[in-house]
Scaffold this active site. Structure first.
Site, PDB file in Angstrom:
ATOM      1  N   HIS A  57       0.845  -1.214   0.000  1.00 64.84           N
ATOM      2  CA  HIS A  57       0.000   0.000   0.000  1.00 64.84           C
ATOM      3  C   HIS A  57       0.870   1.249   0.000  1.00 64.84           C
ATOM      4  O   HIS A  57       1.469   1.600   1.014  1.00 64.84           O
ATOM      5  CB  HIS A  57      -0.930   0.010   1.214  1.00 64.84           C
ATOM      6  CG  HIS A  57      -1.935   1.118   1.153  1.00 64.84           C
ATOM      7  ND1 HIS A  57      -3.286   0.909   1.029  1.00 64.84           N
ATOM      8  CD2 HIS A  57      -1.787   2.477   1.157  1.00 64.84           C
ATOM      9  CE1 HIS A  57      -3.916   2.072   0.974  1.00 64.84           C
ATOM     10  NE2 HIS A  57      -3.020   3.039   1.056  1.00 64.84           N
ATOM     11  N   GLN A 152      -9.484   9.210  -5.205  1.00 66.39           N
ATOM     12  CA  GLN A 152      -9.197   9.902  -3.927  1.00 66.39           C
ATOM     13  C   GLN A 152     -10.355  10.809  -3.471  1.00 66.39           C
ATOM     14  O   GLN A 152     -10.680  10.852  -2.291  1.00 66.39           O
ATOM     15  CB  GLN A 152      -7.916  10.749  -4.089  1.00 66.39           C
ATOM     16  CG  GLN A 152      -7.630  11.713  -2.959  1.00 66.39           C
ATOM     17  CD  GLN A 152      -6.986  11.047  -1.755  1.00 66.39           C
ATOM     18  OE1 GLN A 152      -5.833  10.625  -1.804  1.00 66.39           O
ATOM     19  NE2 GLN A 152      -7.741  10.926  -0.676  1.00 66.39           N
ATOM     20  N   HIS A 210      -9.240   1.674  -0.083  1.00 62.75           N
ATOM     21  CA  HIS A 210      -9.124   2.379   1.181  1.00 62.75           C
ATOM     22  C   HIS A 210     -10.486   2.203   1.848  1.00 62.75           C
ATOM     23  O   HIS A 210     -11.498   2.641   1.290  1.00 62.75           O
ATOM     24  CB  HIS A 210      -8.865   3.858   0.958  1.00 62.75           C
ATOM     25  CG  HIS A 210      -7.465   4.187   0.525  1.00 62.75           C
ATOM     26  ND1 HIS A 210      -6.941   3.778  -0.667  1.00 62.75           N
ATOM     27  CD2 HIS A 210      -6.495   4.904   1.152  1.00 62.75           C
ATOM     28  CE1 HIS A 210      -5.694   4.214  -0.765  1.00 62.75           C
ATOM     29  NE2 HIS A 210      -5.397   4.904   0.319  1.00 62.75           N
ATOM     30  N   TRP A 315       0.468  13.994   3.443  1.00 62.66           N
ATOM     31  CA  TRP A 315      -0.102  13.347   4.624  1.00 62.66           C
ATOM     32  C   TRP A 315       0.922  13.022   5.686  1.00 62.66           C
ATOM     33  O   TRP A 315       0.605  12.835   6.848  1.00 62.66           O
ATOM     34  CB  TRP A 315      -0.825  12.055   4.209  1.00 62.66           C
ATOM     35  CG  TRP A 315      -1.977  12.321   3.317  1.00 62.66           C
ATOM     36  CD1 TRP A 315      -3.254  12.628   3.717  1.00 62.66           C
ATOM     37  CD2 TRP A 315      -1.988  12.348   1.890  1.00 62.66           C
ATOM     38  NE1 TRP A 315      -4.028  12.846   2.613  1.00 62.66           N
ATOM     39  CE2 TRP A 315      -3.292  12.675   1.486  1.00 62.66           C
ATOM     40  CE3 TRP A 315      -1.016  12.140   0.917  1.00 62.66           C
ATOM     41  CZ2 TRP A 315      -3.658  12.796   0.147  1.00 62.66           C
ATOM     42  CZ3 TRP A 315      -1.369  12.259  -0.420  1.00 62.66           C
ATOM     43  CH2 TRP A 315      -2.683  12.575  -0.791  1.00 62.66           C
TER      44      TRP A 315
HETATM   45 ZN   LIG Z   1      -3.409   5.105   1.180  1.00 61.83          ZN
END
Ligand SMILES: [Zn+2]
Length: 432
Positions: A57, A152, A210, A315
């Site tokens: 991932h 996303q 996700h 992130w």
């Molecule tokens: Zn991710």
């Protein structure tokens, strides 16, 4: 006669003093005192020889973009998503390829030779997919790179979400992604899971979503994902990434959920570094860990593999392509510090990841690919503790990266002049 023999290695299963003979890019022998010669020999001197690390991932379109166009001030998941939304329209294929290739260089030096990367399909230009498809070709000789079409901004929530995802798959992206907890409503989330599983079934592709990356115990899309997996006959081909809401779920509900996940043969992909960093942000104290139930899921027989998720991106400002850093965090967050536990944690960045990714010929077996990494540590436990240097990284029987052992020099009266952080500090109980 072999091309390469690695002598006197310790293996992850605990065998010691083993020789590994490599011929024509595959493993030809694994035994003590191998009576054969080779064009080249490496003396492992009792260090750990492992199959390479696999990251199931990752976000290679965002990696190494830290600071572009600005830093994440709050450090939260939601500001990260907003920041990525600012950066995305300015992305060029050239810049994406350059950053991704630079990350792959780092990965190779860390013995990380298989990566599953999500590719954001929210911007209908799909410059992300174009770039990473090119990178997949370029790195194929040394990294198995799989790509997931990842909406996303939401499959239904983003204006072009549905069409863009299909186009990315048409372009050659390998896996169907999703983000049901980010759709506008629970119902939209469930509908997206159903639609995306249907696409995967129609196209014969795996699924990796996700899923429930939230502290909300009522975020239960994993239940829908497992049920749709069974309904479409996708057992074993579906991964649930993150599943952090399971941390906060009611135990009674989980006692029903886990058997359904087992029935669906869901591959579970927690991301320990990112989960511990980004979850629990709405708590004061006590503060939840936001890590899915790794030990329970493993005990139920589910395949659990850890992802790195992010390195130096909107992130997460940290990370170094080191799957042992991921595993090191996992040991702590899951409180799996026992000997057996640590072996299972090591599996989660090696064999379990390879299984999630469906890699063929992976592992330390005769006839399998000669893809290996020699670590400056004696065993799995020491590898997790030290995150040691990768002395040799071998792909198809050829050395593709080397790092010298880490030796510290000391200038102290009456004390040793140097220390090998691994060899000089082996636990007393395992010596001799
Ligand atoms: Zn991710």
């Amino acid at each position: 006669m072999f091309d390469l023999i690695i002598r006197n290695a310790n293996l992850p299963d605990g065998r010691q003093g083993i020789d590994v003979g490599i011929r024509g890019g595959t493993i030809g022998a694994i035994e003590p005192n191998l009576a054969a010669t080779a064009g080249e020999e490496i003396d492992a001197t009792g260090r750990l020889l492992s199959p390479p690390f696999c990251d199931p991932h990752f976000h290679m379109d965002a990696t190494l973009s830290l600071g572009l166009p600005r830093m994440n001030i709050s450090g939260t998941l939601l500001e990260g998503i907003a920041l990525w939304g600012e950066l995305r329209p300015t992305l060029t294929k050239e810049a994406l390829v350059e950053r991704a290739l630079r990350y792959c260089d780092l990965a190779v030096s860390q013995g990380l030779l298989a990566i599953r990367s999500h590719v954001d399909t929210s911007d209908p230009r799909l410059v992300t997919a174009e770039a990473l498809l090119e990178v997949r070709e370029k790195v194929a000789p040394y990294i198995d790179l799989q790509l997931v079409a990842f909406p996303q901004d939401g499959y239904y929530r983003a204006p072009d979400g549905v069409a863009s995802l299909e186009r990315a798959l048409d372009m050659g992206v390998d896996i169907v992604g999703g983000i049901p907890h980010f759709e506008r409503t629970m119902e939209d989330g469930a509908r997206s899971v159903e639609a995306l599983c249907r696409i995967a079934a129609d196209r014969g592709l795996p699924v990796d979503m996700h899923c429930d990356e939230t502290d909300d115990p009522l975020s239960r899309h994993i239940e829908t994902l497992a049920a749709e997996t069974v309904r479409f006959g996708l057992q074993g081909r579906v991964a649930g990434s993150h599943l952090t809401s399971m941390h906060s779920m009611d135990n009674y509900y989980v006692s029903k959920l886990i058997p359904l996940m087992v029935e669906a043969k869901i591959n579970v992909i927690p991301n320990p570094l990112i989960n511990i960093m980004l979850q629990g942000r709405h708590d004061s104290y006590p503060k939840r860990r936001g890590m899915t139930r790794v030990k329970e899921l493993m005990a139920a027989g589910l395949n659990v593999a850890f992802g790195h998720d992010c390195v130096m991106d909107p992130w997460y400002s940290m990370g170094s392509g080191d799957m042992l850093e991921v595993a090191h965090m996992a040991v702590h967050v899951t409180q799996m510090g026992g000997i057996e536990d640590k072996c299972r944690i090591f599996d989660a960045i090696t064999v379990n990841s390879a299984k999630t990714m469906g890699l063929e010929g992976y592992g330390l077996e005769v006839g399998f690919k000669a893809d290996l990494v020699l670590l400056q540590a004696a065993d799995v436990s020491e590898a997790l503790r030290l995150k040691p240097n990768r002395l040799f990284v071998i792909k198809a029987g050829k050395v593709i990266a080397r790092t010298a052992p880490r030796i510290g020099e000391l200038f102290l009266d009456g004390r040793p002049t140097s220390i090998d952080i691994a060899r000089d500090y082996i636990p007393q109980a395992t010596q001799g």
